[in-house]
Motif scaffolding. Structure first.
Motif, short mmCIF file in Angstrom:
data_model
loop_
_atom_site.label_atom_id
_atom_site.label_comp_id
_atom_site.label_asym_id
_atom_site.label_seq_id
_atom_site.Cartn_x
_atom_site.Cartn_y
_atom_site.Cartn_z
N THR A 184 38.14 -45.73 3.09
CA THR A 184 37.82 -44.57 2.25
C THR A 184 38.99 -44.23 1.34
O THR A 184 40.11 -44.03 1.81
CB THR A 184 37.47 -43.36 3.12
OG1 THR A 184 36.34 -43.69 3.94
CG2 THR A 184 37.12 -42.15 2.27
N ASN A 213 34.54 -46.78 -0.01
CA ASN A 213 33.90 -45.64 -0.65
C ASN A 213 34.94 -44.70 -1.22
O ASN A 213 36.00 -44.48 -0.65
CB ASN A 213 32.99 -44.89 0.34
CG ASN A 213 33.77 -44.16 1.41
OD1 ASN A 213 34.51 -44.78 2.17
ND2 ASN A 213 33.63 -42.85 1.49
N THR A 218 40.64 -41.87 0.14
CA THR A 218 41.00 -40.45 0.25
C THR A 218 42.15 -40.10 -0.69
O THR A 218 42.27 -38.96 -1.13
CB THR A 218 41.42 -40.10 1.69
OG1 THR A 218 42.38 -41.06 2.14
CG2 THR A 218 40.22 -40.10 2.63
N VAL A 271 35.93 -40.78 -2.83
CA VAL A 271 35.62 -39.38 -2.56
C VAL A 271 35.50 -38.70 -3.91
O VAL A 271 36.51 -38.38 -4.56
CB VAL A 271 36.71 -38.71 -1.70
CG1 VAL A 271 36.35 -37.26 -1.42
CG2 VAL A 271 36.90 -39.47 -0.38
N ASN A 311 33.27 -38.95 3.75
CA ASN A 311 33.81 -38.47 2.48
C ASN A 311 34.10 -36.97 2.51
O ASN A 311 34.20 -36.33 1.47
CB ASN A 311 32.88 -38.81 1.30
CG ASN A 311 31.54 -38.12 1.41
OD1 ASN A 311 31.31 -37.31 2.31
ND2 ASN A 311 30.65 -38.43 0.49
#
Length: 347
Positions: A247, A310, A249, A312, A177
């Motif tokens: 992720t 996940n 992002t 950020v 992250n």
């Protein structure tokens, strides 16, 4: 050699499409086709961004009483799955009028009109609402108009949301992250200078690789991962190649554009030209709904196959890291207006 290849491609395409003579209004009877033209794209239905052209064709072929256009009066010859060329080739064919309309990714258009590259700068957009305001507002129209000098006319932008990173990562550690967490990861990118510099700035190592080679590249360790949408991830089954982290992002956006050969479009009966422009705009809400549902379903499927997702929470480190990308972009493309960038940021 490249020029020769272009000439050969266009000659073959003209033969395939019947000599390359642009269809205009057809002299016909009462209930028959009056306008027939070709629409090309490289995508297939599974990508869902394909739905842009599908919606356009479906809506355009319907009756439009206010324009005195009957159902079936317009016919769109639909060429998808790259059957008449890649996105770059379609742009060339559009310039020469061999193909009247095409759907392409804006990153490809940057090759002929650098202003389109602004849309792929990292962390340009605050969220999807901001992205939509820009694409469908005055900044978007200003960018589309820049195609006129290339004998092309941009008709509308279609958002495919934000791109995210995914990769093989240690199961003993949380998914990355921060730029520090991404160090050492080889991430596949499109062959775009802006995309390459963005991924490098974010801490990973950018590895340009043809999309067709990506799955095997992940499986064999040529790359550790890539960046794209959730839909592309799940459709390509990258989890089966070993990807275990996805992720959010949200480092850049993806958008497609419908483009017409300008000479052809301007030559049409005003009612047909007006209808094409109108439908290009009117399908945006319908496509947005399709894409939103597609993305939510894809994220759900990614979790179901065991890939960790996940977010950020604080992107400040990434924002700081990509600052040199902007400096490099405007040095590389001095013809691109910095004021346009500022307008977009504040729009």
């Amino acid at each position: 050699m490249k020029t020769l290849c272009r000439i050969i491609y266009l000659a073959v395409l003209m033969t395939i499409l019947g000599g390359g003579c642009s269809p205009k209004e057809i002299e016909a009877g009462h209930d028959t086709v009056r306008l027939k033209f070709r629409l090309g794209l490289e995508l297939n239905a599974d990508t869902k961004i394909w739905e842009v052209s599908s919606l356009f064709k479906t809506e355009l072929e319907k009756a439009s009483p206010k324009d005195n256009i009957k159902e079936g009066e317009i016919e769109v010859e639909f060429y998808d799955q790259g059957s008449i060329g890649s996105e770059r080739q379609l742009l060339e064919a559009g310039y020469f009028g061999v193909v009247e309309m095409m759907q392409v990714n804006t990153a490809v258009v940057t090759a002929i009109e650098p202003a389109f590259g602004i849309l792929n700068l990292p962390y340009l957009f605050q969220d999807e609402a901001h992205h939509q305001r820009v694409l469908n507002g005055e900044p978007g129209r200003e960018i589309l108009l820049k195609l006129a000098k290339h004998n092309l006319q941009g008709l509308g932008f279609y958002s495919a949301g934000f791109r995210n990173m995914f990769y093989k990562y240690s199961t003993d550690a949380p998914c990355p992250n921060s730029p520090t967490d991404l160090k050492g990861l080889k991430i596949r990118v499109m062959e775009s200078p802006t995309m390459i510099s963005t991924i490098n700035a974010m801490g990973a190592s950018a590895a340009p690789l043809p999309f067709s080679e990506l799955y095997q590249g992940i499986k064999t360790g040529v790359v550790d991962g890539a960046e794209n949408s959730a839909k592309v991830f799940i459709s390509s089954r990258y989890h089966e190649a070993g990807i275990n982290c996805f992720t959010l992002t949200e480092h850049t956006t993806d958008q497609h554009v419908l483009i017409a050969n300008r000479d052809w479009l301007q030559s049409l009966d005003p009612k047909y030209k007006r209808r094409i422009e109108e439908v290009s705009r009117d399908i945006i809400p319908a496509f947005n709904s399709i894409w939103e549902e597609t993305t939510l379903n894809a994220l759900s499927q990614i979790e179901e196959v065991g890939v960790r997702i996940n977010g950020v929470e604080n992107k400040d480190a990434f924002l700081k890291a990509v600052e040199p990308v902007y400096e490099h972009f405007f040095k590389s493309y001095p013809e691109v207006s910095y004021s346009l960038y500022e307008t977009i940021k504040n729009y």
